[in-house]
Design a protein around this motif. Structure first.
Motif, PDB file in Angstrom:
ATOM      1  N   ASP A   1       2.710   1.504  -3.415  1.00  0.00           N
ATOM      2  CA  ASP A   1       1.818   1.901  -4.508  1.00  0.00           C
ATOM      3  C   ASP A   1       1.564   3.411  -4.496  1.00  0.00           C
ATOM      4  OD1 ASP A   1       1.652  -0.707  -5.343  1.00  0.00           O
ATOM      5  OD2 ASP A   1      -0.334  -1.080  -4.479  1.00  0.00           O
ATOM      6  N   LEU A   2       1.395   3.974  -3.311  1.00  0.00           N
ATOM      7  CA  LEU A   2       1.214   5.426  -3.211  1.00  0.00           C
ATOM      8  C   LEU A   2       2.453   6.150  -3.733  1.00  0.00           C
ATOM      9  CD1 LEU A   2      -0.461   5.753   0.306  1.00  0.00           C
ATOM     10  CD2 LEU A   2      -1.509   6.359  -1.884  1.00  0.00           C
ATOM     11  N   ALA A   3       3.624   5.661  -3.345  1.00  0.00           N
ATOM     12  CA  ALA A   3       4.864   6.290  -3.776  1.00  0.00           C
ATOM     13  C   ALA A   3       5.040   6.185  -5.287  1.00  0.00           C
ATOM     14  CB  ALA A   3       6.046   5.645  -3.062  1.00  0.00           C
TER      15      ALA A   3
ATOM     16  N   GLY B   1       9.854   9.084  -3.573  1.00  0.00           N
ATOM     17  CA  GLY B   1       8.892   8.098  -4.039  1.00  0.00           C
ATOM     18  C   GLY B   1       9.569   6.901  -4.675  1.00  0.00           C
TER      19      GLY B   1
ATOM     20  N   ALA C   1       9.086   3.168  -3.094  1.00  0.00           N
ATOM     21  CA  ALA C   1       8.431   2.142  -3.905  1.00  0.00           C
ATOM     22  C   ALA C   1       9.372   0.974  -4.175  1.00  0.00           C
ATOM     23  CB  ALA C   1       7.935   2.741  -5.222  1.00  0.00           C
TER      24      ALA C   1
ATOM     25  N   ALA D   1       2.484   8.487   0.881  1.00  0.00           N
ATOM     26  CA  ALA D   1       3.189   7.261   1.222  1.00  0.00           C
ATOM     27  C   ALA D   1       3.933   7.426   2.536  1.00  0.00           C
ATOM     28  CB  ALA D   1       4.165   6.894   0.102  1.00  0.00           C
TER      29      ALA D   1
ATOM     30  N   GLU E   1       0.834  -1.206   0.000  1.00  0.00           N
ATOM     31  CA  GLU E   1       0.000   0.000   0.000  1.00  0.00           C
ATOM     32  C   GLU E   1       0.867   1.254   0.000  1.00  0.00           C
ATOM     33  OE1 GLU E   1      -3.853  -1.724   2.536  1.00  0.00           O
ATOM     34  OE2 GLU E   1      -2.351  -0.454   3.493  1.00  0.00           O
ATOM     35  N   ILE E   2       1.918   1.224   0.792  1.00  0.00           N
ATOM     36  CA  ILE E   2       2.821   2.380   0.860  1.00  0.00           C
ATOM     37  C   ILE E   2       3.574   2.529  -0.458  1.00  0.00           C
ATOM     38  CG2 ILE E   2       4.764   3.403   2.092  1.00  0.00           C
ATOM     39  CD1 ILE E   2       3.888   1.586   4.503  1.00  0.00           C
TER      40      ILE E   2
END
Length: 247
Positions: free
Chosen positions: A125-127, A165, A169, A135, A122-123
């Motif tokens: 993917d945000l990044a 990011g 990621a 993130a 989840e983190i």
């Protein structure tokens, strides 16, 4: 007869591998433990684990292979330390180290599971979606002990930019699907794994250990037990150093 002076004992060397950070923080992520190691007389080298990562590296094994190539440049290592991703890389390196090398892992997973992969994903993917600030905010929440609301900024001094990011990621995704159990259990040297008993990410179930190793879950601590319960963690680190004869 004039006695010959004995040479001073060589200073023991600890190499610390960092977790995934948005930007290199110079070792601030491990400050309480570094203070304990230096206080015991060790020479400490802190390394940015992601310094050897790029988009061609898509697995933890690939990153560990790069670290294995450069490891000799650090000289003899008496204590290999790793935090989070750094801990996973450290465990992947164990089969290639001197068998007597001691290992200190703080929230460093030996194996992943679906829940850990989901939460880290989840983190990541945000990044990867160009939302590094979001993130970082989610990461900050996840490293708190379960049930504690975060206070302060997500990651002081870290810029939520494209490079942040990229690091978040790429680094977090390397922990999905890992299983270093065999490598860890085969290590004949001392090993201490410290996790937070209330961690939302790496917990006791993500660790591996042989009978002569130790795993300690710190009560009321999250993903950063060395900050949540500094004195307790320092005491366990001191015990490891005593066991290894490094203090």
């Amino acid at each position: 007869m004039t006695p010959h002076p004995r040479p001073a004992p060589a200073t023991a060397h600890a190499l610390v591998l960092a977790p995934v950070t948005a930007g290199w923080d110079g070792g601030a992520f491990f400050t309480p433990v570094i203070r304990t190691l230096v206080g015991a007389g060790l020479r400490v080298t802190v390394a940015d684990t992601l310094a050897l990562w790029d988009e061609e590296v898509t697995t933890l094994a690939g990153l560990a292979a790069r670290w294995l190539e450069v490891l000799p440049t650090f000289g003899p290592v008496d204590l290999l330390c790793g935090n989070a991703l750094g801990g996973a890389v450290a465990q992947a390196l164990l089969p290639s180290l001197d068998p007597a090398t001691a290992a200190l892992l703080v929230s460093g997973p030996a194996r992943s599971d679906a829940l850990l992969a989901e939460r880290l994903g989840e983190i990541a993917d945000l990044a990867a979606a160009g939302r590094p600030a979001a993130a970082l905010d989610l990461l900050h929440r996840r490293v708190q002990p379960e049930g504690r609301e975060p206070d302060g900024a997500a990651e002081p001094g870290a810029g939520a930019d494209a490079e942040a990011g990229r690091r978040l990621a790429g680094g977090l995704r390397l922990l999905a699907g890992i299983d270093l159990t065999e490598a860890v259990r085969a290590h004949p040297g001392p090993l201490l794994q410290i996790v937070g008993a209330r961690s939302q990410l790496v917990t006791r179930r993500h660790t591996a250990a042989a009978p002569h190793h130790r795993v300690h879950a710190v009560p009321r601590a999250g993903m950063r037990p060395h900050f949540d319960r500094t004195a307790e963690v320092s005491a366990h680190v001191g015990a490891l150093l005593h066991e290894k004869g490094l203090r």
